[in-house]
Design an enzyme around this catalytic site. Structure first.
Site, mmCIF file in Angstrom:
data_model
loop_
_atom_site.group_PDB
_atom_site.id
_atom_site.type_symbol
_atom_site.label_atom_id
_atom_site.label_comp_id
_atom_site.label_asym_id
_atom_site.label_seq_id
_atom_site.Cartn_x
_atom_site.Cartn_y
_atom_site.Cartn_z
ATOM 1 N N ASP A 1 -0.420 12.622 -1.740
ATOM 2 C CA ASP A 1 0.384 11.947 -2.760
ATOM 3 C C ASP A 1 1.468 11.184 -2.018
ATOM 4 O O ASP A 1 2.413 11.780 -1.494
ATOM 5 C CB ASP A 1 0.989 12.972 -3.715
ATOM 6 N N ILE A 2 1.323 9.862 -1.932
ATOM 7 C CA ILE A 2 2.220 9.090 -1.062
ATOM 8 C C ILE A 2 3.672 9.147 -1.524
ATOM 9 O O ILE A 2 4.583 8.863 -0.731
ATOM 10 C CB ILE A 2 1.767 7.621 -0.947
ATOM 11 N N LYS B 1 6.608 -4.397 -6.320
ATOM 12 C CA LYS B 1 5.999 -4.816 -5.060
ATOM 13 C C LYS B 1 7.026 -5.455 -4.134
ATOM 14 O O LYS B 1 6.999 -5.250 -2.909
ATOM 15 C CB LYS B 1 4.841 -5.772 -5.330
ATOM 16 N N LEU C 1 -9.871 -1.276 -3.794
ATOM 17 C CA LEU C 1 -9.565 -1.662 -2.420
ATOM 18 C C LEU C 1 -9.805 -0.510 -1.454
ATOM 19 O O LEU C 1 -10.335 -0.711 -0.349
ATOM 20 C CB LEU C 1 -8.120 -2.160 -2.336
ATOM 21 N N TYR D 1 5.947 -5.089 -12.496
ATOM 22 C CA TYR D 1 5.002 -4.903 -11.389
ATOM 23 C C TYR D 1 5.432 -5.718 -10.172
ATOM 24 O O TYR D 1 5.459 -5.208 -9.043
ATOM 25 C CB TYR D 1 3.599 -5.311 -11.836
ATOM 26 N N GLY E 1 -9.596 3.762 -5.969
ATOM 27 C CA GLY E 1 -9.343 2.358 -6.240
ATOM 28 C C GLY E 1 -10.367 1.431 -5.604
ATOM 29 O O GLY E 1 -11.055 1.785 -4.643
ATOM 30 N N ASP F 1 0.896 -11.532 -5.121
ATOM 31 C CA ASP F 1 1.476 -12.847 -5.401
ATOM 32 C C ASP F 1 2.502 -12.785 -6.524
ATOM 33 O O ASP F 1 3.310 -13.708 -6.698
ATOM 34 C CB ASP F 1 0.372 -13.843 -5.750
#
Length: 703
Positions: free
Chosen positions: A451-452, A544, A427, A540, A425, A517
């Site tokens: 693999d989280i 989050k 980030l 999404y 990714g 956000d």
């Protein structure tokens, strides 16, 4: 004092006392007490503050003039400057006779250079004669002030501070180095009565307009410091080289005889072992044999580098004490940070550098530097995983000329790593890049490595790598596809983050994870704060918001960073890059003018997140560059910054205006969006046109 909020916070001194500090450089400034007239004094704020210091058991070193000329009714070229400062000094002594240590004028040589020689500060002159008169008047102010103080407090001590940076050079420029190295001792030589008629600079003072009687005052009756305070910075030591082309253009300088580059000496490989705080302190001891202190330790850099610099100075002071040098103190400067010091105070940019405390939310948040300060004050030592690597000034990457890349390992320290998830990714790769720059050992893990959302995989990876902290950038990021992939979205964003948080909690290690956000619906009509209740309207955003709740429930010391609309210089999959690519190709670009966001520059986000991690911050933080923009406004500003044709931009409107921008009640950590866009244009490593780097270079060159 005003811009860091100290004047408005009554409990700062209790927080400072909590660090274990028992002696504090503290301003009792002439311009604060008598700003308009020497006949009008307002002591109220100082009466309260100094009384509190006394009750807390902290002994102040009273500073009367810090930098500049003090109040506007005098200046450094005023022949009456010394008498004005001495009048103030006598009043301070009579009002606070229990204070035993004073610095009437801080860094007189440095101030004289900045005010009289370089013209940065008032009175903005740029000649040697003005420089020497500024210097003499400050030393005279110190001499007169200590005489006035000792009439009231006979055992009062002078703590005289100065920056003693040394100059090195190529053989051709040795004459310039000798000149500047003689000049750096002038303030202390003058106070110690060393500038007699045989001194190399005595005639220069006379040529500047000072008479023999004025100069002979110091030789007949020296004002020898009781403690010499050395303010040493990484930029204090310089190297002069006539080969200007070998260095960045901003280092170009000259003396009218030669043009040369004036660069930081720590960047020159051949000077290893000759530069640093230990060497300069040893020089001062050998020259004066007076008690020494380091009276300013500051590094305007990342938090890990701030801590590395403090520990290097501390250990140098310890080593000198073991050698028999009379070392009295190390001073963390400044506890509340510095405002606009990066521009030497010649610009008001609001550029804040945290110190032991970060005051950006108008309270005192203890930083890692503050934690180090407390540990050194109470225990005499401090340890942190970031100390396993040396600071940038000791790594090979510091050199302007190419060297083999290497990270210097601090002696006797086994390597510890950060674990960063999200290998593929944007980030995750950005964190890896910046960790390399900052000397932070890390492992970047993809799904095959961790693999989280699989507890067994998480446990195995953490057991294998044994990180000191975990940064989670993994997750489902395709917002538009989240509704059709809801199960996967929740698995990767919510369940995976929770599993990772529980594993970190069991090990007691810090964790950072990222939110969005889009946990807000945009109907509030203003930028959202950390305490605003989430109100997601899409799959999404729901994933989050659920992740935030689960992570903090599983590990209350986790750090959850909400961010927005990020763009970076190392990938082409971001909005700003898309705008520039389309406009550079002469194609029309359409962007919403109804949805307002907080665009976030990825390098700024990563640096701030790492600083908060090292500070052991926890809970929810909003990190976004300052500025509330619609997508169309962002496109327009990016185009303007790049010098591209803005007429190709078109507006598209959504059904109703929304604002999902982020602000913060915990501290605005990132710089304004204008600064970020400017840096993006300069730093972008990905061509705006795939395969057309030459056209991109031509566009940038025309800006």
């Amino acid at each position: 004092m005003d811009e860091t909020g100290h004047l408005r916070r009554p409990n700062d001194l209790e927080a400072i006392a909590g660090l274990g500090i028992r002696t504090l450089r503290f301003p009792v400034l002439m311009e604060a007490i008598s700003p308009d007239s020497p006949q009008q004094c307002d002591w109220r704020w100082h009466d309260h503050a100094l009384d509190k210091l006394r009750r807390l058991g902290i002994a102040p070193i009273a500073g009367l003039i810090h930098h500049g000329s003090g109040p506007r009714y005098t200046d450094l070229l005023d022949p009456g400057f010394g008498a004005q400062v001495a009048l103030h000094a006598g009043r301070v002594a009579r009002r606070y006779p229990w204070i035993k240590r004073f610095t009437p004028v801080n860094e007189p040589l440095t101030t004289a250079r900045f005010s009289g020689l370089y013209g940065h500060w008032y009175p903005h002159t740029q000649d040697t004669a003005s420089f020497l008169r500024c210097l003499y008047n400050q030393c005279n102010a110190t001499w007169l002030s200590m005489r006035a103080i000792r009439e009231v407090i006979p055992d009062a001590e002078l703590v005289q501070t100065e920056d003693l940076g040394k100059v090195f050079s190529t053989p051709l420029l040795q004459y310039q180095a000798v000149y500047e190295n003689q000049r750096r001792w002038l303030s202390l030589d003058l106070l110690c009565g060393r500038i007699d008629r045989s001194h190399d600079w005595y005639q220069a003072f006379l040529d500047a307009g000072l008479d023999q009687a004025a100069m002979d005052v110091f030789t007949r009756s020296p004002c020898v410091p009781d403690i010499v305070g050395i303010n040493h910075y990484l930029t204090s030591e310089r190297f002069l080289d006539e080969n200007v082309a070998h260095y960045p253009a901003h280092h170009a300088a000259g003396n009218g005889r030669h043009c040369y580059a004036d660069v930081e000496a720590v960047r020159i490989a051949g000077l290893d072992g000759e530069v640093g705080p230990g060497e300069r302190l040893r020089e001062a001891w050998e020259r004066y044999r007076l008690p020494l202190a380091v009276t300013e330790v500051h590094h305007g850099c990342t938090r890990d580098e701030q801590v590395r610099w403090l520990l290097q100075v501390w250990r140098a002071a310890q080593q000198l004490r073991e050698e028999g040098v009379d070392m009295r103190a190390v001073t963390v400067w400044a506890l509340l940070g510095a405002m606009d010091w990066s521009s030497l105070l010649v610009q008001r940019n609001g550029a804040y550098e945290p110190g032991a405390f970060d005051v950006r939310d108008d309270s005192l948040r203890l930083t890692a530097l503050g934690q180090a300060t407390r540990a050194l004050a109470l225990d005499g030592d401090y340890d942190h995983p970031v100390l396993q690597r040396e600071g940038w000034w000791r790594r090979d990457s510091r050199h302007y000329r190419p060297h083999a890349p290497a990270l210097a390992l601090a002696p006797g320290r086994p390597p510890q790593q950060l674990a960063i998830t999200g290998r593929t990714g944007t980030l995750g790769r950005a964190f890896s890049t910046i960790c390399e720059q900052r000397g932070l050992d890390h492992v970047l893990l993809g799904r095959s490595g961790m693999d989280i959302a699989d507890p067994d995989s998480v446990e195995a990876a953490l057991d294998a790598h044994r990180p000191w902290a975990v940064i989670n950038t993994a997750g489902f990021v395709r917002v538009a596809e989240a509704a059709s992939n809801a199960e996967r979205c929740y698995r990767e964003n919510a369940s995976g983050a929770e599993i990772l948080a529980r594993a970190c909690a069991r090990r007691g290690i810090p964790m950072v994870t990222f939110s969005s956000d889009l946990v807000f619906n945009g109907q509030l009509g203003r930028a959202y704060m950390e305490s605003d209740e989430p109100s997601p309207t899409c799959v999404y955003g729901n994933s989050k918001a659920e992740a935030e709740r689960r992570v903090l429930q599983a590990w209350d010391q986790a750090l959850v960073v909400r961010t927005s609309a990020f763009f970076g210089p190392w990938d082409s999959y971001n909005f700003v890059h898309a705008v520039l690519r389309e406009l550079a190709a002469g194609r029309r670009f359409e962007a919403s003018d109804n949805l307002h966001v907080s665009p976030t520059y990825v390098p700024d986000l990563v640096h701030a997140s790492l600083d908060l991690l090292i500070d052991q911050a926890s809970g929810i933080w909003h990190l976004a560059n300052r500025g509330l923009l619609s997508w169309h406004e962002l496109a327009d500003r990016a185009a303007a910054e790049a010098g591209l044709q803005r007429s190709l931009l078109a507006r598209c409107a959504q059904a109703a205006p929304r604002v999902t921008a982020l602000s913060s009640e915990r501290g605005l950590m990132l710089p304004p969006i204008e600064h970020a866009l400017s840096r993006f244009i300069r730093e972008c490593t990905v061509p705006w046109h795939t395969g057309q780097a030459q056209q991109r270079a031509a566009i940038r060159g025309a800006m």
